[in-house]
Design an enzyme around this catalytic site. Sequence first.
Site, mmCIF file in Angstrom:
data_model
loop_
_atom_site.group_PDB
_atom_site.id
_atom_site.type_symbol
_atom_site.label_atom_id
_atom_site.label_comp_id
_atom_site.label_asym_id
_atom_site.label_seq_id
_atom_site.Cartn_x
_atom_site.Cartn_y
_atom_site.Cartn_z
ATOM 1 N N GLY A 188 51.467 23.582 40.557
ATOM 2 C CA GLY A 188 50.744 23.178 41.767
ATOM 3 C C GLY A 188 49.297 22.933 41.405
ATOM 4 N N ASN A 189 48.394 23.277 42.308
ATOM 5 C CA ASN A 189 46.966 23.023 42.058
ATOM 6 C C ASN A 189 46.503 23.648 40.743
ATOM 7 O OD1 ASN A 189 44.060 24.149 42.224
ATOM 8 N ND2 ASN A 189 44.037 22.416 43.621
ATOM 9 N N ALA A 190 46.780 24.924 40.564
ATOM 10 C CA ALA A 190 46.294 25.617 39.361
ATOM 11 C C ALA A 190 47.047 25.148 38.106
ATOM 12 C CB ALA A 190 46.436 27.125 39.544
ATOM 13 N N GLY A 191 48.379 25.157 38.146
ATOM 14 C CA GLY A 191 49.181 24.875 36.958
ATOM 15 C C GLY A 191 49.161 23.427 36.510
ATOM 16 N N LYS A 249 41.123 37.476 52.605
ATOM 17 C CA LYS A 249 42.284 36.612 52.355
ATOM 18 C C LYS A 249 43.093 36.484 53.630
ATOM 19 C CE LYS A 249 44.058 34.467 48.690
ATOM 20 N NZ LYS A 249 43.394 34.000 47.456
ATOM 21 N N GLY A 285 54.396 27.377 36.939
ATOM 22 C CA GLY A 285 53.763 26.898 38.179
ATOM 23 C C GLY A 285 53.148 25.538 37.944
#
Length: 422
Positions: free
Chosen positions: A216-219, A102, A214
Site C-alpha cells: 500500500g502507501n508504505a510498502g 490515533k 504490504g
Amino acid sequence: MNFYENTIKNMNKAAKTMNLDPETLLTLSSPQKTLIVSLPVRMDDGTLKIFEGFRVQHSELRGPFKGGFRYFPEVNLDEVKALATEMSFKCAVAGIPYGGGKGGVKCSPKEMSQGELERLTRKYVQAVYQIIGPEHDIPAPDMYTNPQMMAWFMDEYSRLSNKYQPGIVTGKPIEVGGSLGRGTATAQGGAYILEKYMEKNDMKPEGTTVVIQGFGNAGMYAAEILHGMGFTILGVSDSKGGIYSDKAIDPFCVLKDKKEKGSVTDCDEGKTCTNEELLEKPCDILVLAAMENQVTEKNASKIKAKIILELANGPTSAEADAILEKNNVVVIPDILANSGGVTVSYFEWVQNQSGYYWPIEEVDAKLKRAMVEALERILEFQEKHNCSMREGAYISAFDRMDKALKLRGSGAHLKCKVYFNK
Ligand code: NAD
C-alpha cells in the site's frame, strides 16, 4: 499478547533500562482521553448502518495530539490505544513538537462505494469534532484511508467551523493544502534511515536483497524507492498473498499488474507464495509494511533477513524481538523507521498554518536531516545502555517526554476518559 500489551511491555523494558522516573512511566501508561462513537450512515441501497468509531488521545505533553485514522473491519479500542501511544513516542523520537493520538472506524472499506466512504468520513468528523482542532488534535491517513478521505475530512471540519481549516488534517491532496512529498514520506523516511544505518555498517544497496510485506502507501513506495537506490527486490505481498523470485522483481511491473488485475499475486515477475511463506524467504532486508503482529514467537526463528525495517506499526511482538536479538537480526523499530510519515505531516501542517508552501527539495532535505538526527540520537542511547535499537528508540523518546513533563508540571497530562455514544 495483544498490540497494546506489547507496547506497554516495550515501554516498561526501556523505562527499567534507563531508570526512568516511575511517575513519568505511570503518567504515560494510559491515554489522556478515549472517545468511542456510533456513526449512522445511509448506505447506497437505502439501509441505515451503524459503524463504531474511536479517537484516542494519548499525550499532548510535547504538542497537539497527532496521528492517523484507519478503516478496517478488525479495528478495536486496544489497537487504537496502542497506535496512539506509539504516536507520542514516534513524535518524540523524530523530535517534532507533537503528542500522540490515533483513530479508527470498524468497517470494510473495500466493500463500500465512494459515496458511502464519503458519508462515513463526514459522520466521523461530526462525531469527533468537539475534541479535535488544528492546534489540538490533527488526524492523518493510515491503513485504508487515503488523501481523498483527508480532503472530505478537511471540507467537513471547515464547514462545521465556518472557516477554511487546512491544518485540521494532514495527508491531503496537493490541491487542497497537501505537502509535496507527503505521499512517499513514510517510505522515503525509512529509506533515509536504512541508507544511513548501512553506511555506518559498511553495507551498500548494490547486491543487497529485499523482501517487502504490504504493497500500500508504505510498502509500494518503499519498493519503488529502494529499487531506485540500487537494492534488489526479491519479493512483495499484499492481503491476497505474495510473489518471490530468487533473481529480482521489478516493482513497477508489479504495480501495473496490481492496478489492472487487483493483487501483486496477479503479476508473473515471481512465483506466488503465502504471506507467511514470504516472511521466511531468503533476503538481506525484510521490510514489514502491512500491519501489526506479523513476526511473532511462532515464525521469528525462521526469519532469514539480517535487518528488519518496520514501516508498519507494531509488526513484531516482544517475544519475537527476544528471538531476533538472539539471532543477531537487527530490528529498525517502527517508532523510528516509519516516523518519516508524521514528520512530513508536521511539515504539511506548518505550511498550512503559515500559508506558504515549500518546494519538494526543501521537504526532502528537511526530512533527511530529521531522520538522520533521530537515528544518530537513538544509536547514542543504544550504545550508552547496551540495548536493542527498539529500546534505544523508547529511551530517546522517554528522555524528551520526561523533560517536558518536569518542565510543565504534573497538571500537564490531565487524565480524562470519555466513553460515550452519539
Ligand atoms: P495501506 O492501506 O495503504 O496498505 C496496506 C497494505 O497492506 C495493502 O497493500 C494490503 O493489501 C496489505 N495487507 C493487509 N493485510 C496484509 C497481510 N496480512 N499481509 C500482507 N499484506 C497485507 O496502508 P499503509 O498506509 O501503507 O499502512 C501500512 C502500515 O504502515 C500500517 O501499519 C500503518 O499504520 C503503517 N504506517 C503508515 C503510514 C502512512 O503514512 N501511510 C505512516 C506510518 C505508519
